[in-house]
Design an enzyme around this catalytic site. Structure first.
Site, PDB file in Angstrom:
ATOM      1  N   GLU A 334       0.855  -1.191   0.000  1.00 25.37           N
ATOM      2  CA  GLU A 334       0.000   0.000   0.000  1.00 25.37           C
ATOM      3  C   GLU A 334       0.895   1.246   0.000  1.00 25.37           C
ATOM      4  O   GLU A 334       0.805   2.096  -0.882  1.00 25.37           O
ATOM      5  CB  GLU A 334      -0.903  -0.026   1.230  1.00 25.37           C
ATOM      6  CG  GLU A 334      -1.760   1.216   1.398  1.00 25.37           C
ATOM      7  CD  GLU A 334      -2.447   1.275   2.753  1.00 25.37           C
ATOM      8  OE1 GLU A 334      -3.436   2.017   2.859  1.00 25.37           O
ATOM      9  OE2 GLU A 334      -2.005   0.600   3.703  1.00 25.37           O
ATOM     10  N   HIS A 335       1.735   1.377   1.008  1.00 23.79           N
ATOM     11  CA  HIS A 335       2.680   2.490   1.110  1.00 23.79           C
ATOM     12  C   HIS A 335       4.096   1.951   0.905  1.00 23.79           C
ATOM     13  O   HIS A 335       4.456   0.916   1.475  1.00 23.79           O
ATOM     14  CB  HIS A 335       2.635   3.137   2.496  1.00 23.79           C
ATOM     15  CG  HIS A 335       1.295   3.645   2.908  1.00 23.79           C
ATOM     16  ND1 HIS A 335       0.800   4.867   2.526  1.00 23.79           N
ATOM     17  CD2 HIS A 335       0.346   3.099   3.708  1.00 23.79           C
ATOM     18  CE1 HIS A 335      -0.396   5.052   3.061  1.00 23.79           C
ATOM     19  NE2 HIS A 335      -0.695   3.993   3.780  1.00 23.79           N
TER      20      HIS A 335
END
Length: 442
Positions: A334-335
């Site tokens: 995601e990040h």
């Protein structure tokens, strides 16, 4: 003091490597059955079920059917209760988020002359109604309100409504209400979890049904979205937080450890890894964690220790830069932080990440709160096929075609050939001399 799990790729079997890829929402089988009665109750009872679940699940005993929707007075009171510096930070973040997302907004329509006299293009219109889910289980998230509301407002969605769990006193987090109003959304419902997804899907006496729901949530929310995907568009898969901090040997491991804790502190169902080929960086990070934990609240220490010391986080020492790149692309985070003084040297090697934040001055929290790109991102390897939440999630596209009389004959000729080949007689007739008769009459 306990520390983070430590792995070396050279010691990992194929099964052990695969185990590092697992997220908390990977197996929702237990949640799917549990959300079914919640969904059924909301569908059948409406507001009464929402009040009951708010009281039972969120401890919001004062909640009533009359107070499910946030009033204008509650919005006004929120501005009086939130510190000026918080309002300033929200205002700053919204301005940057709006500036970024305005660049994403497609032209209302474009057309190209495909052949002389024959035109085709796209026309974009906003989705009529979208529900914005803002979680509250492990904290208050006005930033999620900012990230979900602004692109919807930029896209000019006529009906935007925020769904967020009530606090024990039956209210909504004040900063969330500030962010909603400043972003341009005036409808907020005190409703969270699977019951919020059901309310958005079916509607209740108070709540209008929506066509789509966006925003991150717990496995309960993810399970309900999947269960109701034939009723409401569930949007991109956004579950519990996850991050990879990639660090090369140009940075100190203590900095990598500092950033590793950003997403790890969200909750025990988060995932967070430091990935590095530098043993020095890995050892410095391990040594720095106790110092960083000493500066955190007790609850966030507990969350981050559960993540980093469990099966969904820790420090991974690879044998080479190439192995680091491979793990990142396999994980599809995601990040992703590229923690390096020369981040652009690494960027070209990364193809599977929803958000890529580059350099020592771009930690995940700046992306979450202030920079402008959307921080509602696909999780559980969703980055392999999805991108961040954007204006495009709030609009739909219609293809446009227009053929003039001079261009018709050539188009009809080729369409007629393919229609005959595929065996569709009405297709063929519609571009045959049968049509010419009617066109001639006009």
């Amino acid at each position: 003091m306990s520390s983070a799990s430590f792995y070396e790729t050279r010691d990992l079997s194929a099964n052990a490597y695969a185990a590092l890829m697992k997220r908390s929402e990977a197996d929702l089988s237990g949640f799917m059955e549990k959300v079914d009665p919640i969904i059924a109750a909301v569908k059948n009872e409406g507001d009464a079920a929402l009040v009951r679940f708010g009281q039972d699940f969120d401890g919001a005993k004062p909640l009533t059917e009359a107070t499910l929707k946030v009033s204008e007075a509650e919005f006004d009171a929120a501005f009086d209760s939130v510190d000026a510096e918080v309002i300033e930070a929200i205002t700053y973040g919204i301005a940057n988020i709006r500036s970024f997302h305005e660049e994403q907004k497609p032209a209302a329509m474009w057309m190209k002359e495909i052949r002389p006299g024959a035109f085709a293009g796209d026309r974009y219109t906003p989705i009529r109604s979208v529900a914005l889910y803002v979680p509250r289980g492990k904290g208050a998230f006005p930033s999620v309100t900012m990230m979900t509301a602004v692109p919807g407002v930029v896209a000019e969605v006529p009906e935007l409504a925020i769904f967020t769990p009530p606090t024990p006193d039956g209210s909504v987090d004040a900063a969330t209400l500030v962010a909603a109003r400043l972003a341009g959304v005036g409808t907020v419902y005190k409703c969270g979890g699977a019951q919020a997804v059901a309310a958005a899907a079916f509607g209740t006496q108070t709540i209008k049904p929506a066509l789509k729901i966006v925003g991150p949530g717990s496995p309960w929310v993810v399970a309900a979205k999947r269960r109701l995907s034939d009723v409401i568009d569930p949007g991109l898969p956004a579950g519990p937080s996850e991050a990879i901090i990639f660090a090369d040997d140009s940075v100190h491991g203590g900095l990598a450890a500092l950033d590793l804790l950003i997403e790890a502190e969200h909750g025990p169902d988060s995932s967070a890894y430091l990935v590095t080929h530098s043993r020095r960086v890995a050892e410095e990070a391990l040594a720095a964690l106790p110092e960083h934990w000493a500066q955190m609240s007790e609850q966030r220490v507990a969350f981050s220790k559960a993540v980093l010391g469990g099966s969904s986080g820790g420090i991974l020492l690879t044998a080479s830069l190439e192995e680091s790149y491979q793990f990142i692309n396999d994980y599809a985070p995601e990040h992703l932080e590229l923690l390096s003084t020369a981040p652009f040297e690494h960027l070209g090697h990364i193809t599977e990440a929803a958000e890529i934040l580059m350099g020592p001055h771009t930690p995940v929290c700046i992306g979450n709160f202030a920079l402008g790109p959307n921080a509602v991102l696909p999780t559980s390897q969703g980055a392999r096929t999805y991108g961040p939440l954007s204006v495009h999630d709030f609009v739909k596209c219609s293809s446009i075609g227009y053929v003039t009389r001079p261009a018709y004959a050539e188009m009809a000729k080729h369409a007629r050939v393919l229609a005959r080949y595929e065996g569709f007689s009405s297709h063929e007739n519609a571009v045959s001399p049968m049509r010419d008769k009617y066109l001639g009459a006009n």
